[in-house]
Scaffold this motif. Structure first.
Motif, PDB file in Angstrom:
ATOM      1  N   ILE A  86     -27.602 -16.908 -18.048  1.00 28.28           N
ATOM      2  CA  ILE A  86     -27.063 -15.598 -18.420  1.00 28.28           C
ATOM      3  C   ILE A  86     -26.956 -15.554 -19.934  1.00 28.28           C
ATOM      4  N   LYS A  87     -27.563 -14.543 -20.532  1.00 26.97           N
ATOM      5  CA  LYS A  87     -27.592 -14.438 -21.990  1.00 26.97           C
ATOM      6  C   LYS A  87     -26.268 -13.917 -22.535  1.00 26.97           C
ATOM      7  N   SER A  88     -26.061 -14.096 -23.803  1.00 27.72           N
ATOM      8  CA  SER A  88     -24.834 -13.626 -24.448  1.00 27.72           C
ATOM      9  C   SER A  88     -24.697 -12.114 -24.344  1.00 27.72           C
ATOM     10  N   SER A  89     -25.826 -11.407 -24.178  1.00 23.98           N
ATOM     11  CA  SER A  89     -25.827  -9.954 -24.030  1.00 23.98           C
ATOM     12  C   SER A  89     -25.448  -9.504 -22.628  1.00 23.98           C
ATOM     13  N   GLY A  90     -25.311 -10.444 -21.700  1.00 21.90           N
ATOM     14  CA  GLY A  90     -25.060 -10.104 -20.305  1.00 21.90           C
ATOM     15  C   GLY A  90     -26.324  -9.963 -19.482  1.00 21.90           C
ATOM     16  N   MET A  91     -27.481  -9.962 -20.157  1.00 28.00           N
ATOM     17  CA  MET A  91     -28.758  -9.920 -19.463  1.00 28.00           C
ATOM     18  C   MET A  91     -29.013 -11.253 -18.755  1.00 28.00           C
ATOM     19  N   ILE A  92     -29.899 -11.218 -17.767  1.00 30.67           N
ATOM     20  CA  ILE A  92     -30.251 -12.426 -17.020  1.00 30.67           C
ATOM     21  C   ILE A  92     -31.614 -12.919 -17.462  1.00 30.67           C
ATOM     22  N   ARG A  93     -31.693 -14.195 -17.777  1.00 37.91           N
ATOM     23  CA  ARG A  93     -33.002 -14.849 -17.910  1.00 37.91           C
ATOM     24  C   ARG A  93     -33.337 -15.442 -16.549  1.00 37.91           C
ATOM     25  N   PHE A  94     -34.586 -15.255 -16.099  1.00 36.13           N
ATOM     26  CA  PHE A  94     -34.939 -15.722 -14.760  1.00 36.13           C
ATOM     27  C   PHE A  94     -36.096 -16.708 -14.797  1.00 36.13           C
ATOM     28  N   THR A  95     -36.182 -17.466 -13.733  1.00 38.05           N
ATOM     29  CA  THR A  95     -37.304 -18.375 -13.532  1.00 38.05           C
ATOM     30  C   THR A  95     -38.074 -17.908 -12.301  1.00 38.05           C
ATOM     31  N   LYS A 141     -45.668 -10.931 -26.192  1.00 37.41           N
ATOM     32  CA  LYS A 141     -46.236 -11.674 -25.069  1.00 37.41           C
ATOM     33  C   LYS A 141     -45.306 -11.645 -23.861  1.00 37.41           C
ATOM     34  N   ARG A 142     -45.892 -11.312 -22.703  1.00 40.51           N
ATOM     35  CA  ARG A 142     -45.112 -11.287 -21.451  1.00 40.51           C
ATOM     36  C   ARG A 142     -45.152 -12.677 -20.835  1.00 40.51           C
ATOM     37  N   GLU A 143     -44.150 -13.456 -21.151  1.00 38.17           N
ATOM     38  CA  GLU A 143     -43.993 -14.799 -20.591  1.00 38.17           C
ATOM     39  C   GLU A 143     -42.521 -15.010 -20.264  1.00 38.17           C
ATOM     40  N   GLU A 144     -42.228 -16.056 -19.518  1.00 32.50           N
ATOM     41  CA  GLU A 144     -40.871 -16.228 -18.988  1.00 32.50           C
ATOM     42  C   GLU A 144     -39.794 -16.126 -20.062  1.00 32.50           C
ATOM     43  N   ALA A 145     -39.988 -16.791 -21.187  1.00 29.01           N
ATOM     44  CA  ALA A 145     -38.955 -16.821 -22.228  1.00 29.01           C
ATOM     45  C   ALA A 145     -38.695 -15.447 -22.830  1.00 29.01           C
ATOM     46  N   ASN A 146     -39.647 -14.526 -22.685  1.00 30.49           N
ATOM     47  CA  ASN A 146     -39.528 -13.198 -23.292  1.00 30.49           C
ATOM     48  C   ASN A 146     -39.120 -12.105 -22.318  1.00 30.49           C
ATOM     49  N   MET A 147     -38.772 -12.490 -21.087  1.00 33.31           N
ATOM     50  CA  MET A 147     -38.425 -11.514 -20.052  1.00 33.31           C
ATOM     51  C   MET A 147     -36.947 -11.634 -19.700  1.00 33.31           C
ATOM     52  N   GLU A 148     -36.366 -10.522 -19.227  1.00 32.02           N
ATOM     53  CA  GLU A 148     -34.965 -10.539 -18.832  1.00 32.02           C
ATOM     54  C   GLU A 148     -34.703  -9.445 -17.805  1.00 32.02           C
ATOM     55  N   ILE A 149     -33.558  -9.530 -17.170  1.00 36.03           N
ATOM     56  CA  ILE A 149     -33.170  -8.537 -16.177  1.00 36.03           C
ATOM     57  C   ILE A 149     -31.929  -7.799 -16.666  1.00 36.03           C
ATOM     58  N   LYS A 163     -18.238 -12.483 -14.300  1.00 39.19           N
ATOM     59  CA  LYS A 163     -17.142 -11.924 -13.501  1.00 39.19           C
ATOM     60  C   LYS A 163     -17.636 -11.167 -12.267  1.00 39.19           C
ATOM     61  N   LEU A 164     -18.913 -10.757 -12.288  1.00 44.14           N
ATOM     62  CA  LEU A 164     -19.504 -10.116 -11.109  1.00 44.14           C
ATOM     63  C   LEU A 164     -19.792 -11.124  -9.997  1.00 44.14           C
ATOM     64  N   GLY A 165     -19.681 -12.397 -10.319  1.00 46.89           N
ATOM     65  CA  GLY A 165     -20.016 -13.443  -9.352  1.00 46.89           C
ATOM     66  C   GLY A 165     -21.440 -13.933  -9.475  1.00 46.89           C
ATOM     67  N   ILE A 166     -22.163 -13.429 -10.485  1.00 49.21           N
ATOM     68  CA  ILE A 166     -23.545 -13.852 -10.709  1.00 49.21           C
ATOM     69  C   ILE A 166     -23.540 -15.185 -11.444  1.00 49.21           C
ATOM     70  N   SER A 167     -24.360 -16.113 -10.973  1.00 49.80           N
ATOM     71  CA  SER A 167     -24.401 -17.425 -11.618  1.00 49.80           C
ATOM     72  C   SER A 167     -25.794 -18.027 -11.514  1.00 49.80           C
ATOM     73  N   VAL A 168     -26.015 -19.070 -12.258  1.00 46.18           N
ATOM     74  CA  VAL A 168     -27.294 -19.783 -12.246  1.00 46.18           C
ATOM     75  C   VAL A 168     -27.606 -20.228 -10.821  1.00 46.18           C
ATOM     76  N   GLY A 169     -28.863 -20.031 -10.402  1.00 45.05           N
ATOM     77  CA  GLY A 169     -29.276 -20.423  -9.063  1.00 45.05           C
ATOM     78  C   GLY A 169     -29.240 -19.301  -8.048  1.00 45.05           C
ATOM     79  N   ASP A 170     -28.728 -18.118  -8.431  1.00 45.44           N
ATOM     80  CA  ASP A 170     -28.755 -16.982  -7.506  1.00 45.44           C
ATOM     81  C   ASP A 170     -30.193 -16.482  -7.351  1.00 45.44           C
TER      82      ASP A 170
END
Length: 349
Positions: A86-95, A141-149, A163-170
């Protein structure tokens, strides 16, 4: 050549089932809901489904003769993603889960599934999402490190997202955006391989409605980890032939179309069994159905996983033609129906 069988399949049933399957999120490793749905549907048809510890569904159809057991596999798991951070902006980095190009999911709506059962909507974007703001937005470039949700909640910090209950591995699932058109076209994400699973349900419905039994005992295998390479690495030891049913790729020098049954002679794991592949070609000709024989150098199947897992089997690969695989896919209802018809012709021989 033997007399054509010409099974009268229930197209409406198969397409209805395909629509239901596409509506249930099931990225690899997150297939609990869809397997429960399949178990209930299989039981309605008068069969039962057991599951292995890994989650593969096994449906046994007793045959008229002993001597061998034929496996037929299709996979219900799909592409998707998982929260990496989870980024400092609240955005999600995904794999990513499964192999896809990042540009095929940019702009897609998605669901984040928390481990306590909550769901949150979001949108996949690059971290340079606007040409009005970023001079390099088009070329970024559209690659994993440059994408977010971007999450559709009032969050602007990492702590607010947590606080929404979102965590790594969801787990994260993509909106399938399914459209089933009156002229038979079906466009949706995840036709790989839910179109094939719908064909297997059509096979079961035909056997039940006609009161038929296959020549030899059949074990239908519904795998839940194919997109990550090990779906059918284990199969029951009594299976001697395995028909992997998976989408047929389209493009480049390949000859299949979305209305064809694709028969794969060779993929990245090597050639498929000569006799089984030849039999499928012979039956497709006998049944006078549109088909194509192709080679897929960038493709693997549940049969590939079974062979690499040490299974002493013969194997073949077939399935409905699907355009833009691992992207915004499209097939035709005829290809789904004819895939089921070819399978029925094979098991009734």
């Amino acid at each position: 050549m033997s007399t054509p069988l010409k099974p009268q399949l229930n197209k409406d049933y198969m397409i209805t089932q395909l629509n239901e399957l596409l509506s249930i999120p099931s990225p690899s490793g997150f297939c609990m809901d869809i397997m429960n749905y399949l178990r209930n549907e299989v039981e309605k048809l008068g069969y039962s489904m057991e599951q292995t510890p890994k989650g593969t569904g096994i449906i046994v159809i007793p045959g008229q003769k002993s001597g061998k057991v034929i496996g037929i596999s299709a996979h219900v798991d799909t592409l998707g993603a998982m929260v990496r951070s989870i980024k400092s902006s609240g955005m999600i980095r995904f794999t990513p889960i499964g192999g896809y190009a990042m540009q095929t999911v940019e702009g897609e709506y998605c669901l984040i599934h928390t481990r306590d059962g909550r769901k949150y909507e979001g949108t996949v974007l690059s971290s340079r999402p606007s040409v009005h703001v970023y001079n390099d937005a088009r070329d970024f470039k559209r690659e994993e490190a440059n994408m977010e949700i971007r999450i559709d909640e009032l969050v602007a910090t990492k702590e607010e997202t947590e606080k929404l209950g979102i965590s790594v591995g969801d787990f994260i699932s993509w909106d399938p955006r399914t459209r089933i058109l009156p002229n038979g076209w079906v466009k949706s994400r995840h036709l790989d391989d839910k179109a094939s699973v719908a064909a297997l349900l059509g096979l079961l419905e035909w056997l039940k409605r006609e009161g038929k039994a296959p020549t030899y005992t059949i074990k239908l295998l519904i795998s839940t980890y194919e997109e990550v390479g090990h779906g059918c690495a284990y199969i029951p030891e009594d299976i001697t032939e395995l028909l992997a049913v998976d989408m047929g790729a389209i493009g480049d020098d390949l000859s299949a179309t979305e209305r064809d049954v694709s028969i794969c002679a060779k993929d990245s794991s090597g050639p498929y069994d000569y006799a089984m592949t030849s039999k499928l070609i012979e039956l497709a000709k006998r049944e006078e159905m549109p088909y194509a024989v192709d080679i897929y150098p960038n493709y693997g199947s549940d049969a590939s996983a079974a062979l690499r897992g040490g299974s002493n089997i013969r194997a073949a690969l077939l399935g409905p033609g699907v355009h833009a695989s691992h992207g915004m896919e499209r097939t035709h209802a005829d290809a789904v129906v004819n895939t089921a018809a070819l399978l029925i012709s094979y098991i009734m021989e």
